[in-house]
Design an enzyme around this catalytic site. Structure first.
Site, mmCIF file in Angstrom:
data_model
loop_
_atom_site.group_PDB
_atom_site.id
_atom_site.type_symbol
_atom_site.label_atom_id
_atom_site.label_comp_id
_atom_site.label_asym_id
_atom_site.label_seq_id
_atom_site.Cartn_x
_atom_site.Cartn_y
_atom_site.Cartn_z
ATOM 1 N N HIS A 161 10.615 5.375 4.700
ATOM 2 C CA HIS A 161 10.777 5.753 3.294
ATOM 3 C C HIS A 161 10.233 4.657 2.381
ATOM 4 O O HIS A 161 9.533 4.936 1.413
ATOM 5 C CB HIS A 161 12.247 6.021 2.996
ATOM 6 C CG HIS A 161 12.500 6.431 1.578
ATOM 7 N ND1 HIS A 161 12.022 7.616 1.057
ATOM 8 C CD2 HIS A 161 13.174 5.818 0.566
ATOM 9 C CE1 HIS A 161 12.389 7.719 -0.220
ATOM 10 N NE2 HIS A 161 13.078 6.638 -0.539
ATOM 11 N N ASP A 170 9.957 7.084 -4.512
ATOM 12 C CA ASP A 170 11.386 7.345 -4.654
ATOM 13 C C ASP A 170 11.687 7.620 -6.143
ATOM 14 O O ASP A 170 10.966 8.374 -6.792
ATOM 15 C CB ASP A 170 12.191 6.154 -4.100
ATOM 16 C CG ASP A 170 13.678 6.425 -3.940
ATOM 17 O OD1 ASP A 170 14.060 6.976 -2.904
ATOM 18 O OD2 ASP A 170 14.435 6.093 -4.864
ATOM 19 N N TRP A 171 12.736 7.029 -6.706
ATOM 20 C CA TRP A 171 13.066 7.253 -8.115
ATOM 21 C C TRP A 171 11.956 6.792 -9.051
ATOM 22 O O TRP A 171 11.913 7.182 -10.224
ATOM 23 C CB TRP A 171 14.373 6.556 -8.473
ATOM 24 C CG TRP A 171 15.568 7.456 -8.395
ATOM 25 C CD1 TRP A 171 16.413 7.618 -7.333
ATOM 26 C CD2 TRP A 171 16.047 8.334 -9.424
ATOM 27 N NE1 TRP A 171 17.389 8.540 -7.643
ATOM 28 C CE2 TRP A 171 17.197 8.994 -8.920
ATOM 29 C CE3 TRP A 171 15.632 8.626 -10.715
ATOM 30 C CZ2 TRP A 171 17.914 9.924 -9.652
ATOM 31 C CZ3 TRP A 171 16.346 9.551 -11.465
ATOM 32 C CH2 TRP A 171 17.473 10.192 -10.944
ATOM 33 N N TRP A 181 22.299 11.340 2.918
ATOM 34 C CA TRP A 181 22.198 10.069 2.196
ATOM 35 C C TRP A 181 23.124 10.061 0.983
ATOM 36 O O TRP A 181 23.834 9.084 0.745
ATOM 37 C CB TRP A 181 20.753 9.831 1.786
ATOM 38 C CG TRP A 181 20.578 9.031 0.530
ATOM 39 C CD1 TRP A 181 20.033 9.446 -0.641
ATOM 40 C CD2 TRP A 181 20.962 7.667 0.301
ATOM 41 N NE1 TRP A 181 20.050 8.448 -1.582
ATOM 42 C CE2 TRP A 181 20.618 7.331 -1.034
ATOM 43 C CE3 TRP A 181 21.575 6.696 1.097
ATOM 44 C CZ2 TRP A 181 20.850 6.088 -1.581
ATOM 45 C CZ3 TRP A 181 21.819 5.439 0.532
ATOM 46 C CH2 TRP A 181 21.456 5.142 -0.776
ATOM 47 N N ASP A 191 9.284 9.576 6.988
ATOM 48 C CA ASP A 191 10.321 9.638 5.956
ATOM 49 C C ASP A 191 10.899 11.042 5.901
ATOM 50 O O ASP A 191 10.304 11.939 5.307
ATOM 51 C CB ASP A 191 9.758 9.253 4.591
ATOM 52 C CG ASP A 191 10.829 9.336 3.500
ATOM 53 O OD1 ASP A 191 12.028 9.227 3.832
ATOM 54 O OD2 ASP A 191 10.463 9.513 2.328
#
Length: 302
Positions: A280, A123-124, A164, A250
């Protein structure tokens, strides 16, 4: 810069998370400092694995992966991004920018003087960690990327991501634990959900979590687009081992692994894998399996 600091009592008796707290002071770019928390386990002489979390999780996400990686003989460093976990939380959404997050995390590399680092990012954690790889390639030995990306805004964002993003801006109460629960394939216990909510006693602590989705470049003229393009230029010359370990469930990052495999030279010849039965937040669903993949990858490329 005004900020909030989550009371330590909020983190009492978290299920599966008993790691010692460590802190760095980082520049707030307004004449003061912020406190950044990080997990640091294992021998200081051991090879470093830097585990980077994303939105809206914190280092708690890696609690299933840290013990087996430690047992394999590595040192694990898992920071909490500013605005998350045990790190300080600036109170204004405008305090959070993509570049500031990169610069804040850069302190983990520079203040701890880390070298020969294996980046584990999701993710980030990838949006930030891969920028650091591009800008400090000499400090990294290899990369394992899972359910992440490095967007420039030159390609249309997925429908799943835009949904999202809209949700994150419109929902009256930002349900951090509920968001984690909704993006996993396994049932999370109330105690685990509580642990993901622990850093945020009320909505005023969630400005960073609220802001993150808006910082993802989705148009070519985004403030981060040019610097991310420059990062891709560096990654297109990154010849050190680069492994993708995306999950099979995901919708937000699906297909991103193929982009890395096509564009990053270090992906050539690596045993890219798909983690089965993972959402995810695959560290939550399949943390032990992902740790096994990571350990095998490090050993085979050392």
């Amino acid at each position: 810069m005004q900020y909030l600091r989550t009371p330590e009592s909020c983190f009492d008796n978290l299920e599966g998370y008993s790691f010692s707290a460590n802190y760095l002071q980082v520049d707030d770019f307004e004449g003061g400092t912020l406190r950044l928390h990080y997990v640091d386990e294992g021998s200081k002489e051991a090879p470093v694995v830097l585990m980077m979390h994303g939105e809206p999780s914190w280092s708690y996400l890696y609690r299933k992966m840290i013990p087996p990686v430690l047992a394999a003989g590595y040192r694990v460093i898992a920071p909490d991004l500013i605005g998350f976990g045990k790190s300080d939380k600036p109170t204004k959404r405008s305090d959070y920018t993509y570049q500031r997050h990169v610069d804040w995390v850069r302190n983990v590399l520079t203040q701890l003087d880390l070298h020969d680092v294996t980046l584990m990012c999701q993710d980030w954690g990838g949006l930030l960690g891969l920028r650091l790889v591009a800008e400090h390639a000499d400090r990294f030995a290899r990369v394992c990327a899972a359910n992440t990306m490095l967007p420039t805004g030159d390609h249309q964002a997925s429908e799943a991501f835009m949904s999202w993003k809209n949700f994150s801006q419109e929902v009256p109460e930002f349900p951090c634990g509920g968001i984690i629960k909704g993006a996993t394939t396994t049932d999370l216990s109330p105690a685990v959900i509580d642990a993901y909510n622990a850093p945020y006693p009320d909505e005023s602590y969630k400005e960073g979590a609220r802001q993150f989705p808006t910082l993802v470049p989705v148009t070519p003229d985004d403030p981060a687009s040019d610097v991310n393009r420059a990062a891709w230029q560096q990654l297109s010359q990154f010849n050190k081992p680069f492994l993708t370990a995306f999950s099979d469930s995901d919708p937000v990052t699906a297909g991103g692994d193929k982009i890395f495999q096509k564009l990053v030279p270090g992906c050539a010849g690596q045993p890219h894998t798909t983690i089965e039965n993972g959402g995810h937040f695959l560290q939550e669903d399949q943390g032990e399996a992902l740790a096994g993949v990571l350990i095998k990858f490090i050993r085979s490329t050392s």
